[in-house]
Design a protein around this motif. Structure first.
Motif, PDB file in Angstrom:
ATOM      1  N   MET A   1     -21.596  22.057  51.717  1.00 11.93           N
ATOM      2  CA  MET A   1     -22.213  21.577  50.478  1.00 11.93           C
ATOM      3  C   MET A   1     -23.271  20.536  50.811  1.00 11.93           C
ATOM      4  N   GLY A   2     -24.455  20.630  50.168  1.00  7.34           N
ATOM      5  CA  GLY A   2     -25.519  19.693  50.417  1.00  7.34           C
ATOM      6  C   GLY A   2     -25.246  18.335  49.789  1.00  7.34           C
ATOM      7  N   VAL A   3     -26.020  17.349  50.222  1.00  6.54           N
ATOM      8  CA  VAL A   3     -25.905  15.991  49.691  1.00  6.54           C
ATOM      9  C   VAL A   3     -26.922  15.831  48.573  1.00  6.54           C
ATOM     10  N   ALA A   4     -26.460  15.475  47.387  1.00  5.63           N
ATOM     11  CA  ALA A   4     -27.359  15.278  46.248  1.00  5.63           C
ATOM     12  C   ALA A   4     -28.085  13.943  46.404  1.00  5.63           C
ATOM     13  N   ILE A   5     -29.411  13.972  46.279  1.00  9.56           N
ATOM     14  CA  ILE A   5     -30.247  12.791  46.488  1.00  9.56           C
ATOM     15  C   ILE A   5     -31.175  12.625  45.296  1.00  9.56           C
ATOM     16  N   ARG A   6     -31.388  11.387  44.881  1.00 11.39           N
ATOM     17  CA  ARG A   6     -32.332  11.099  43.806  1.00 11.39           C
ATOM     18  C   ARG A   6     -33.155   9.875  44.183  1.00 11.39           C
ATOM     19  N   THR A   7     -34.221   9.640  43.441  1.00 11.73           N
ATOM     20  CA  THR A   7     -35.054   8.454  43.651  1.00 11.73           C
ATOM     21  C   THR A   7     -34.474   7.287  42.868  1.00 11.73           C
ATOM     22  N   ALA A   8     -34.276   6.166  43.535  1.00  8.82           N
ATOM     23  CA  ALA A   8     -33.719   4.991  42.874  1.00  8.82           C
ATOM     24  C   ALA A   8     -34.707   4.422  41.861  1.00  8.82           C
ATOM     25  N   VAL A   9     -34.160   3.805  40.820  1.00  7.98           N
ATOM     26  CA  VAL A   9     -34.956   3.119  39.804  1.00  7.98           C
ATOM     27  C   VAL A   9     -34.530   1.653  39.760  1.00  7.98           C
ATOM     28  N   GLU A  10     -35.215   0.876  38.950  1.00  2.35           N
ATOM     29  CA  GLU A  10     -34.937  -0.562  38.895  1.00  2.35           C
ATOM     30  C   GLU A  10     -33.465  -0.858  38.607  1.00  2.35           C
ATOM     31  N   ASP A  12     -30.996   0.522  39.724  1.00  5.79           N
ATOM     32  CA  ASP A  12     -30.176   0.699  40.926  1.00  5.79           C
ATOM     33  C   ASP A  12     -30.273  -0.492  41.870  1.00  5.79           C
ATOM     34  N   ARG A  13     -31.023  -1.516  41.494  1.00  6.38           N
ATOM     35  CA  ARG A  13     -31.303  -2.616  42.419  1.00  6.38           C
ATOM     36  C   ARG A  13     -30.037  -3.218  43.024  1.00  6.38           C
ATOM     37  N   GLU A  14     -29.084  -3.581  42.214  1.00  6.47           N
ATOM     38  CA  GLU A  14     -27.889  -4.249  42.745  1.00  6.47           C
ATOM     39  C   GLU A  14     -27.097  -3.323  43.665  1.00  6.47           C
ATOM     40  N   LEU A  15     -27.056  -2.028  43.320  1.00  9.63           N
ATOM     41  CA  LEU A  15     -26.391  -1.055  44.181  1.00  9.63           C
ATOM     42  C   LEU A  15     -27.060  -1.012  45.551  1.00  9.63           C
ATOM     43  N   ILE A  16     -28.393  -0.956  45.576  1.00  9.71           N
ATOM     44  CA  ILE A  16     -29.126  -0.874  46.835  1.00  9.71           C
ATOM     45  C   ILE A  16     -28.917  -2.138  47.659  1.00  9.71           C
ATOM     46  N   VAL A  17     -29.000  -3.291  47.016  1.00  6.20           N
ATOM     47  CA  VAL A  17     -28.813  -4.564  47.720  1.00  6.20           C
ATOM     48  C   VAL A  17     -27.418  -4.618  48.346  1.00  6.20           C
ATOM     49  N   ARG A  18     -26.423  -4.221  47.601  1.00 10.50           N
ATOM     50  CA  ARG A  18     -25.044  -4.253  48.127  1.00 10.50           C
ATOM     51  C   ARG A  18     -24.882  -3.288  49.296  1.00 10.50           C
ATOM     52  N   LEU A  19     -25.457  -2.090  49.150  1.00  9.31           N
ATOM     53  CA  LEU A  19     -25.372  -1.109  50.234  1.00  9.31           C
ATOM     54  C   LEU A  19     -26.012  -1.646  51.517  1.00  9.31           C
ATOM     55  N   ALA A  57     -41.193  -1.920  44.415  1.00  8.42           N
ATOM     56  CA  ALA A  57     -42.525  -2.162  43.861  1.00  8.42           C
ATOM     57  C   ALA A  57     -43.606  -1.324  44.539  1.00  8.42           C
ATOM     58  N   ALA A  58     -43.482  -1.108  45.852  1.00 12.16           N
ATOM     59  CA  ALA A  58     -44.601  -0.515  46.591  1.00 12.16           C
ATOM     60  C   ALA A  58     -44.250   0.737  47.378  1.00 12.16           C
ATOM     61  N   GLY A  59     -42.984   1.104  47.408  1.00 11.82           N
ATOM     62  CA  GLY A  59     -42.572   2.276  48.170  1.00 11.82           C
ATOM     63  C   GLY A  59     -41.653   3.160  47.352  1.00 11.82           C
ATOM     64  N   ARG A  60     -40.659   3.718  48.027  1.00 14.26           N
ATOM     65  CA  ARG A  60     -39.702   4.582  47.348  1.00 14.26           C
ATOM     66  C   ARG A  60     -38.344   4.428  48.007  1.00 14.26           C
ATOM     67  N   ILE A  61     -37.307   4.398  47.193  1.00 14.25           N
ATOM     68  CA  ILE A  61     -35.944   4.341  47.705  1.00 14.25           C
ATOM     69  C   ILE A  61     -35.221   5.610  47.279  1.00 14.25           C
ATOM     70  N   ASP A  62     -34.711   6.344  48.245  1.00 15.96           N
ATOM     71  CA  ASP A  62     -33.877   7.502  47.975  1.00 15.96           C
ATOM     72  C   ASP A  62     -32.419   7.076  48.086  1.00 15.96           C
ATOM     73  N   VAL A  63     -31.597   7.564  47.184  1.00 12.96           N
ATOM     74  CA  VAL A  63     -30.178   7.194  47.179  1.00 12.96           C
ATOM     75  C   VAL A  63     -29.352   8.443  46.916  1.00 12.96           C
ATOM     76  N   THR A  64     -28.205   8.532  47.567  1.00 14.44           N
ATOM     77  CA  THR A  64     -27.320   9.654  47.289  1.00 14.44           C
ATOM     78  C   THR A  64     -26.733   9.482  45.889  1.00 14.44           C
ATOM     79  N   GLU A  65     -26.435  10.597  45.244  1.00 10.97           N
ATOM     80  CA  GLU A  65     -25.940  10.548  43.865  1.00 10.97           C
ATOM     81  C   GLU A  65     -24.669   9.728  43.735  1.00 10.97           C
ATOM     82  N   ASP A  66     -23.838   9.717  44.777  1.00 13.04           N
ATOM     83  CA  ASP A  66     -22.592   8.949  44.692  1.00 13.04           C
ATOM     84  C   ASP A  66     -22.777   7.484  45.075  1.00 13.04           C
ATOM     85  N   GLY A  67     -24.015   7.079  45.377  1.00 17.37           N
ATOM     86  CA  GLY A  67     -24.300   5.679  45.666  1.00 17.37           C
ATOM     87  C   GLY A  67     -23.788   5.186  46.998  1.00 17.37           C
TER      88      GLY A  67
END
Length: 206
Positions: A1-10, A12-19, A57-67
């Motif tokens: 099964m593939g890994v579901a990926i999406r583009t992070a939005v604002e 998702d900030r706290e999730l990304i910082v914690r990760l 602000a200036a790039g892109r963050i990809d995140v797996t659907e399950d965070g």
């Protein structure tokens, strides 16, 4: 099964910082920036938050659907590099140091050192950071995040660039086609980083 990926939005900030904080707490480079464990525990999250804000602000963050994993990317145009140490007009290493830990010169030093070796002259995708939750490492999540972008690089005939911060990640990147670009970057009295470049591979339509 593939890994579901999406583009992070604002949102998702706290999730990304914690990760990123959890993933890099024990990384050799983070240990060099914050040698004292207690200091690292206290200030490392703020550094990861600063990085997250720059890329949102200036790039892109990809995140797996399950965070459980994320990758921070910049699309670098031709003839534009990081040679002045900045990742944006007002988001270079000096303002990051001032915001996170003004007395910590290493925050600014690492930004300027990596900027100085960043290739210029060709458009490319720059993988700035990739973080996987400690309990999920080894499951192929990081590989899936990277391959999703490398597939596009191959279709568009774009190279890709990164700096590996530890020997384990370097081996992963080598398996994905990255090669050492120039000399190893030895941080002053600290660990090595490996600038790595990947030429696009011939794309084979499905």
């Amino acid at each position: 099964m593939g890994v579901a990926i999406r583009t992070a939005v604002e949102g998702d900030r706290e999730l990304i910082v914690r990760l990123l904080d959890e993933a890099f707490q024990d990384d050799p480079v983070s240990g060099w920036v914050f040698p004292e464990v207690a200091d690292r525990r206290a200030k490392h999250p703020a550094l990861m938050a600063a990085f997250t804000d720059i890329v949102l602000a200036a790039g892109r963050i990809d995140v797996t659907e399950d965070g459980s994993a994320c990758a921070l990317w910049f699309s670098v145009p031709a003839d534009e590099g990081q040679g002045d140490g900045d990742t944006g007009d007002d988001d270079g290493p000096a303002p990051v140091r001032e915001a996170v830990d003004p007395d910590n010169e290493r925050i600014e030093t690492i930004g300027r050192l990596t900027a100085a070796v960043h290739p210029t002259g060709r458009a490319h995708e720059y993988l700035w950071m990739i973080g996987v939750a400690p309990g999920r490492q080894g499951e192929g999540l990081g590989t899936a995040l990277i391959e999703a972008v490398l597939d596009r690089c191959d279709r568009e005939e774009l190279p890709a660039y990164l700096e590996a911060s530890n020997a384990r990640s370097r081996k992963l990147y080598e398996r994905l086609g990255f090669e050492l670009a120039g000399s190893v970057l030895d941080l002053p009295d600290g660990p090595a980083m490996w600038p790595m470049w990947r030429e696009p591979r011939p794309h084979r339509p499905a």
